[in-house]
Design a protein around this motif. Sequence first.
Motif, short mmCIF file in Angstrom:
data_model
loop_
_atom_site.label_atom_id
_atom_site.label_comp_id
_atom_site.label_asym_id
_atom_site.label_seq_id
_atom_site.Cartn_x
_atom_site.Cartn_y
_atom_site.Cartn_z
N ASP A 79 1.45 5.61 0.21
CA ASP A 79 1.14 6.58 1.25
C ASP A 79 1.14 7.99 0.66
OD1 ASP A 79 0.77 8.03 3.55
OD2 ASP A 79 2.46 7.15 4.65
N VAL A 116 0.83 -1.20 0.00
CA VAL A 116 0.00 0.00 0.00
C VAL A 116 0.87 1.25 0.00
CG1 VAL A 116 -1.63 1.34 1.38
CG2 VAL A 116 -1.97 -1.11 1.09
N GLU A 128 0.83 1.74 5.45
CA GLU A 128 0.51 0.40 5.94
C GLU A 128 0.02 0.36 7.39
OE1 GLU A 128 2.86 -2.97 3.81
OE2 GLU A 128 4.33 -1.61 4.71
N GLY A 134 -2.81 -1.41 5.64
CA GLY A 134 -3.26 -0.40 4.70
C GLY A 134 -4.54 -0.73 3.98
N TRP A 184 -3.05 5.48 2.57
CA TRP A 184 -2.59 6.13 3.79
C TRP A 184 -1.44 5.35 4.45
CZ3 TRP A 184 -8.17 6.96 6.13
CH2 TRP A 184 -8.82 7.97 5.40
#
Length: 444
Positions: free
Chosen positions: A63, A61, A390, A396, A388
């Motif tokens: 960010d 994921v 993990e 995440g 956003w």
Amino acid sequence: MTSDIKTDQIKRYQKNLDDDKVSSVIRRAVTHQGILNTSSDFKSDSAMEPVFSIDLSTGKVADQKQSGRCWMFAALNTMRVRLMNGFKVEDDFELSQNYTNFWDKFEKSNYFLENVIRTADQPLDSRKVSWLMTTPQQDGGQWDMLCALIEKYGIVPKSVMPETFSSSASRELNKFLNLKLRHDAVILRELVANKASDEELSQTKDKMLNEIYKMLSYSLGEPVDHFDFEYRDKDKNYHIDRNLTPQDFFKKYVGINLDDYVSLINSPTDDKPYDKTYTIEMLGNVEGGRQVKHLNLEMDTLKDLAIKQLESGETVWFGSDVGQSSNSKKGIMDTRLYAPDELFSTDLSLSKAERLDYGESLMTHAMVITGVDLVDGKPTKWKVENSWGEKPGHKGYFVMSDEWMDEFVYQFVINKKYLSEEQLKAQAQEPTVLNPWDPMGALA
């Protein structure tokens, strides 16, 4: 008939509160724990177990940090899966959000200045001019705006144009870029009022854009026009592809036809009949680029299309009101997560249409659907890739209940091949133009 609040009313309200045997218990809980913690329902935690019958692998994921670029992250995350599957790049591979961000802010600046000129004959207190000046540009966007950028500028790997301070924490850049744009708006409106020629307006705007390009280059770095793509795949094989343009990279490594993907919305308001298309006045980024266009469909239809796309192995970009009945720490979006109406013994209900009409809800955040749990062929919960990092949720990833989707999801992006003949004909219609402040024009 209107009336001010009387003293005897307040005394009556206080007596009613004092007569309520549990009011002191509730007051102590709410004052110490807050409304959401006090009204949370543990049953939602167990119901939202992150297990799904269809579960696509999409990598680590990303960010977006302290920026509002979720729409970019979500779109580029759907595209990087093609590199993971087709070229075996590592799970932490990312496409450059900053490269797209640079061109978005530059194009939005030009789009704003053009709208200033178009509306210069209107008074400052007109609703359209006031709306335009409220936020000259911002981080947010919509799917069609991302397509307009890629069609003009292509994309690049994150290693070619990585994040900077101002891309990851965009408040300062937005503040001063908007200040610059409002300053320029004063000049352009005065020129129009003084009957300046088209050539004079064009030359003045050109000087403004040159200064804006410098501001963006200092803050975000200079965008590349050629680069080498160098990487090791999951099998540890080395690859290098030299002297690529961003457009070359997109065509070769992503290789999708953006015209195949359309925006479908669910807006059950009286002003937007289903099976009709809509666009929003003054919504866009690339002047002369792709138009923002939505086809309004019923929610069950949207779900069926999303499931078809997932079953084919492709994720789904979607827009929602993420702040409603959600817990980012737990990674849960569920209408049963909190019960503030029960806590306060009052009716807080609004229909989806009423929330849109009365300003309670609109699209605020874009994410990616990567899975769904089907029971007897019907969805019960959905797996969501957020941007956003993990730490929130399950490394995440979030779990979204089907009921939450009904109430707070407003937009899907679906490949046209999954649409019926009737839906394709509806999508091809000329769109009705909505006011700039319409909730379907909200930027994720």
